[in-house]
Scaffold this motif. Structure first.
Motif, short mmCIF file in Angstrom:
data_model
loop_
_atom_site.label_atom_id
_atom_site.label_comp_id
_atom_site.label_asym_id
_atom_site.label_seq_id
_atom_site.Cartn_x
_atom_site.Cartn_y
_atom_site.Cartn_z
N TYR A 34 80.85 57.71 16.16
CA TYR A 34 80.66 59.02 15.52
C TYR A 34 80.50 60.13 16.56
O TYR A 34 80.71 61.31 16.26
N ASP A 36 82.36 60.52 19.13
CA ASP A 36 83.70 60.88 19.61
C ASP A 36 83.66 61.18 21.12
O ASP A 36 84.14 62.22 21.58
N ARG A 59 80.30 64.71 20.47
CA ARG A 59 80.11 65.40 19.19
C ARG A 59 78.91 64.78 18.46
O ARG A 59 79.08 64.04 17.50
N GLY A 63 80.12 66.88 14.17
CA GLY A 63 81.43 66.96 14.81
C GLY A 63 81.62 68.14 15.74
O GLY A 63 82.72 68.39 16.21
N GLN A 133 68.02 59.98 17.35
CA GLN A 133 69.43 59.81 17.71
C GLN A 133 69.56 59.13 19.08
O GLN A 133 70.38 58.22 19.24
N TYR A 140 72.49 50.95 19.44
CA TYR A 140 73.90 50.64 19.30
C TYR A 140 74.41 49.97 20.58
O TYR A 140 75.10 48.94 20.54
#
Length: 153
Positions: A34, A36, A59, A63, A133, A140
């Motif tokens: 996500y 990018d 991003r 985005g 985040q 991740y």
């Protein structure tokens, strides 16, 4: 200033770990899709070295593209390297990557210090969104790396 610490053990050699993590081309693989994430440096090379500048576009929110520039400030072959933001979304970013042999493989440790700009507004943004985040990105990364290399207890 926030300080985060992450560690992960892999059943691989120190050579294999260093080969993967010291290659800037592998950053996209361990960054959530996500974001990018795109390395925009033309000469990012196959191995990190002190003084190396790496530029990216990310991003992270809705985005919207953000330019990010880091410098590899310290490298001790097969032991650690440090990336520091020169321009980008943080007021301060200092990320240490450490590697050492352990029984059956290697231990990788990440020590991250970061600060969000904009004073009290930045602190609020970090508490509500940015901190989660950043931790999510490292979660991740840990998942992807476990799938790629396996894990040691």
């Amino acid at each position: 200033m926030q300080e985060l610490y992450f560690q992960q053990k892999f059943p691989i050699s120190l050579d294999e770990a260093w080969d993967f993590f010291s290659n800037p081309s592998n950053l996209k693989e361990i960054t959530p899709a996500y974001m990018d994430f795109v390395v925009t440096s033309r000469h990012h090379g196959e191995r990190m070295y002190p003084g190396q500048i790496i530029t990216y576009i990310i991003r992270p929110v809705l985005g919207v593209p953000l330019k990010w520039c880091t410098e590899i400030t310290h490298v001790e072959n097969m032991r650690y390297f440090v990336d520091e933001q020169r321009f980008g979304p943080y007021a301060f970013w200092h990320h240490q990557h450490h590697f050492r042999k352990v029984d059956g493989g290697i231990l990788m440790e990440d020590i991250l210090h970061y600060k969000i700009p904009y004073g009290p507004l930045g602190l609020l943004a970090d508490a509500l969104f940015v901190g989660r985040q950043v931790r999510g990105i490292f979660d991740y990364r840990m998942k992807v790396l476990t799938e790629r290399f396996g894990a040691l207890p």
